[in-house]
Write an enzyme that holds these catalytic residues in place. Sequence first.
Site, PDB file in Angstrom:
ATOM      1  N   ASP A 161       1.055  -1.230  -0.044  1.00 47.43           N
ATOM      2  CA  ASP A 161      -0.103   0.055  -0.094  1.00 47.43           C
ATOM      3  C   ASP A 161       0.725   1.168  -0.027  1.00 47.43           C
ATOM      4  O   ASP A 161       0.756   1.967   0.887  1.00 47.43           O
ATOM      5  CB  ASP A 161      -0.918  -0.125   1.223  1.00 47.43           C
ATOM      6  CG  ASP A 161      -1.960  -1.334   1.245  1.00 47.43           C
ATOM      7  OD1 ASP A 161      -3.099  -0.916   0.782  1.00 47.43           O
ATOM      8  OD2 ASP A 161      -1.439  -2.302   1.407  1.00 47.43           O
ATOM      9  N   ASP A 188      -1.438  -2.573  -4.033  1.00 42.14           N
ATOM     10  CA  ASP A 188      -1.633  -1.277  -3.926  1.00 42.14           C
ATOM     11  C   ASP A 188      -0.610  -0.349  -4.034  1.00 42.14           C
ATOM     12  O   ASP A 188       0.079  -0.039  -3.217  1.00 42.14           O
ATOM     13  CB  ASP A 188      -2.260  -0.842  -2.543  1.00 42.14           C
ATOM     14  CG  ASP A 188      -3.796  -1.159  -2.703  1.00 42.14           C
ATOM     15  OD1 ASP A 188      -4.333  -1.875  -3.798  1.00 42.14           O
ATOM     16  OD2 ASP A 188      -4.671  -1.047  -1.594  1.00 42.14           O
ATOM     17  N   TYR A 191      -2.256   4.050  -6.119  1.00 42.64           N
ATOM     18  CA  TYR A 191      -3.380   4.602  -5.804  1.00 42.64           C
ATOM     19  C   TYR A 191      -3.853   5.672  -6.869  1.00 42.64           C
ATOM     20  O   TYR A 191      -4.311   6.779  -6.611  1.00 42.64           O
ATOM     21  CB  TYR A 191      -3.220   5.386  -4.302  1.00 42.64           C
ATOM     22  CG  TYR A 191      -3.372   4.402  -3.159  1.00 42.64           C
ATOM     23  CD1 TYR A 191      -4.344   4.274  -2.389  1.00 42.64           C
ATOM     24  CD2 TYR A 191      -2.158   3.573  -2.974  1.00 42.64           C
ATOM     25  CE1 TYR A 191      -4.345   3.328  -1.342  1.00 42.64           C
ATOM     26  CE2 TYR A 191      -2.275   2.574  -1.882  1.00 42.64           C
ATOM     27  CZ  TYR A 191      -3.238   2.907  -1.107  1.00 42.64           C
ATOM     28  OH  TYR A 191      -3.631   1.624  -0.178  1.00 42.64           O
ATOM     29  N   ASN A 221      -6.860  -3.980  -4.424  1.00 41.51           N
ATOM     30  CA  ASN A 221      -8.054  -3.402  -5.069  1.00 41.51           C
ATOM     31  C   ASN A 221      -7.930  -2.199  -5.743  1.00 41.51           C
ATOM     32  O   ASN A 221      -8.691  -1.860  -6.859  1.00 41.51           O
ATOM     33  CB  ASN A 221      -8.788  -3.398  -3.954  1.00 41.51           C
ATOM     34  CG  ASN A 221      -8.384  -2.402  -2.740  1.00 41.51           C
ATOM     35  OD1 ASN A 221      -7.455  -2.662  -2.123  1.00 41.51           O
ATOM     36  ND2 ASN A 221      -9.017  -1.384  -2.445  1.00 41.51           N
ATOM     37  N   HIS A 309      -2.645  -9.640  -1.177  1.00 40.26           N
ATOM     38  CA  HIS A 309      -3.057  -8.297  -0.743  1.00 40.26           C
ATOM     39  C   HIS A 309      -4.045  -8.382   0.500  1.00 40.26           C
ATOM     40  O   HIS A 309      -3.696  -7.626   1.449  1.00 40.26           O
ATOM     41  CB  HIS A 309      -3.860  -7.464  -1.756  1.00 40.26           C
ATOM     42  CG  HIS A 309      -4.178  -6.190  -1.586  1.00 40.26           C
ATOM     43  ND1 HIS A 309      -3.104  -5.397  -1.161  1.00 40.26           N
ATOM     44  CD2 HIS A 309      -5.338  -5.407  -1.459  1.00 40.26           C
ATOM     45  CE1 HIS A 309      -3.442  -4.109  -1.001  1.00 40.26           C
ATOM     46  NE2 HIS A 309      -5.194  -4.020  -0.937  1.00 40.26           N
ATOM     47  N   HIS A 319     -11.394  -3.269   6.977  1.00 40.20           N
ATOM     48  CA  HIS A 319     -11.441  -4.479   6.057  1.00 40.20           C
ATOM     49  C   HIS A 319     -11.718  -5.687   6.672  1.00 40.20           C
ATOM     50  O   HIS A 319     -11.097  -6.868   6.200  1.00 40.20           O
ATOM     51  CB  HIS A 319     -10.133  -4.451   5.118  1.00 40.20           C
ATOM     52  CG  HIS A 319      -9.985  -3.308   4.398  1.00 40.20           C
ATOM     53  ND1 HIS A 319     -10.724  -2.797   3.751  1.00 40.20           N
ATOM     54  CD2 HIS A 319      -8.920  -2.390   4.557  1.00 40.20           C
ATOM     55  CE1 HIS A 319     -10.344  -1.773   2.987  1.00 40.20           C
ATOM     56  NE2 HIS A 319      -9.141  -1.521   3.562  1.00 40.20           N
ATOM     57  N   HIS A 346      -3.340  -4.166   2.470  1.00 33.00           N
ATOM     58  CA  HIS A 346      -4.783  -3.718   2.428  1.00 33.00           C
ATOM     59  C   HIS A 346      -5.195  -3.021   3.858  1.00 33.00           C
ATOM     60  O   HIS A 346      -5.712  -2.002   3.665  1.00 33.00           O
ATOM     61  CB  HIS A 346      -5.643  -5.008   2.174  1.00 33.00           C
ATOM     62  CG  HIS A 346      -7.097  -4.770   1.868  1.00 33.00           C
ATOM     63  ND1 HIS A 346      -7.394  -3.824   0.940  1.00 33.00           N
ATOM     64  CD2 HIS A 346      -8.453  -5.423   2.069  1.00 33.00           C
ATOM     65  CE1 HIS A 346      -8.551  -3.722   0.785  1.00 33.00           C
ATOM     66  NE2 HIS A 346      -9.146  -4.633   1.479  1.00 33.00           N
ATOM     67  N   VAL A 347      -4.833  -3.672   4.820  1.00 34.52           N
ATOM     68  CA  VAL A 347      -5.028  -2.958   6.056  1.00 34.52           C
ATOM     69  C   VAL A 347      -3.915  -1.959   6.387  1.00 34.52           C
ATOM     70  O   VAL A 347      -2.681  -2.372   6.263  1.00 34.52           O
ATOM     71  CB  VAL A 347      -5.322  -3.776   7.250  1.00 34.52           C
ATOM     72  CG1 VAL A 347      -5.328  -3.144   8.557  1.00 34.52           C
ATOM     73  CG2 VAL A 347      -6.518  -4.737   6.772  1.00 34.52           C
ATOM     74  N   HIS A 348      -4.276  -0.657   6.580  1.00 32.69           N
ATOM     75  CA  HIS A 348      -3.369   0.334   6.465  1.00 32.69           C
ATOM     76  C   HIS A 348      -2.716   0.368   7.943  1.00 32.69           C
ATOM     77  O   HIS A 348      -2.684   1.471   8.822  1.00 32.69           O
ATOM     78  CB  HIS A 348      -3.530   1.805   6.024  1.00 32.69           C
ATOM     79  CG  HIS A 348      -4.263   1.689   4.664  1.00 32.69           C
ATOM     80  ND1 HIS A 348      -4.977   2.531   4.421  1.00 32.69           N
ATOM     81  CD2 HIS A 348      -3.842   0.815   3.801  1.00 32.69           C
ATOM     82  CE1 HIS A 348      -5.413   2.357   3.083  1.00 32.69           C
ATOM     83  NE2 HIS A 348      -4.652   1.280   2.586  1.00 32.69           N
TER      84      HIS A 348
END
Length: 448
Positions: A161, A188, A191, A221, A309, A319, A346-348
């Site tokens: 991410d 990711d 962005y 995603n 991801h 998420h 995915h999870v920040h």
Amino acid sequence: MAAGRSGSSVALALLVLAASAASLLPAASSLSVTSPYVRPAPRPDAVSLLQDDDDDGQTPQQVHISMVGPDKMRVTWITDDDAPAIVEYGTASGQYPLSATGSTTTYSYVLYKSGNIHDAVIGPLKPNTTYYYRCSSNPKREFSFRTPPATLPFKFVIVGDFGQTGWTESTLKHIAAADYDMLLLPGDLSYADFIQPRWDSYGRLVEPLASARPWMVTEGNHEIEKLPLVEHKPFKAYNARWRMPYDAGASPSGDNLYYSFDVAGGAVHVVMLGSYTDYATGSAQHRWLRRDLAAVDRGRTAFVVALVHAPWYNSNRAHQGEGDAMRDAMEALLYGARVDAVFAGHVHAYERFARVYAGKEDPCGPVYVTIGDGGNREGLADKYIDPQPAISAFREASFGHGRLEVVNTTHALWTWHRNDDDEAVVADQVWITSLAASPACHRSKNKM
């Protein structure tokens, strides 16, 4: 260079001895920690969408490299105008006795038309060697990269991410200060989110690092970019710009969204999975993963790691449950192959789990790590489920990156580096022992 690696090997051997002694202590997974650290607010975007003023249309930009097999490298770059898809290279600066010619593609997205995307595969290359190269025979810019070693130890950087904010710049700065062989990115990237010039600005932002070490990525995603009635084909920009070796190696997947490769002479097998293409039992990805893992010889391959991801285990409120269906479809395959670690984005935020299988701590399951904290513009996911699950060993909502150093055939050192006031701070560290070296896990696998 060889002497430096030899010296570091001695130091690492001492660390392994310390790790062996530490294994006599109570298991770290029995201690669940939620860090109290409070991260500052996310920073604004780091880069402009505008192109460099001195670009004459022929100057190569957005250069990045990726591995193709044990001794080849794919070089990818973009020019605004027509230019030859040729890479010239050699082991001395300014001297390019070798060359390879590749191909050129473009893509259109709504009203946007990409530049000319070139890629060429060069090699065979010597391991642990610095090569100098230029793209499209353009004399303005010379690049260099170091090939990965053919033996252990092997050093990965893992970060997800990314985005292109001030925190991204901080993460890139910390990575640049490290000595590593390859970067792994579980989805990711830019962005861009439908705004295609953001792919170009992202390519320029990461070029200093991505042109110097191989970047191996899988999709997230934010790479889907499918628009109803307008853009029916997902992953158009991602597949055009970040071509991975899905058609190379002993187990070609046939799809750029998932693939695998070996490093360190086959001592480490890396599996890159696709969260956003069909993974159900009977799907092409599921069939391929079964074949790929079945072909791994754990007598030769000390470590197997996987990247995906959407995390399969997650105690963050963000998420929650989004990786469960993929876990239900594929977890047994990874467990049966004794995969050592699974890294997700995915999870920040950052979170490390114990060895887990079927929702419970299991000494023969993978270590699960969420590393989706590279620097995205959406901010951090700082709300966790309370109480912390017993299988969650350490969690913190901060930007940062991870380093996985496979020291030898039995031990790998995982370290998470938090971006703390622009300084990389080691906030979490654990030794991972190869499941191939565990007699108990080897015996239980044979009984499955």
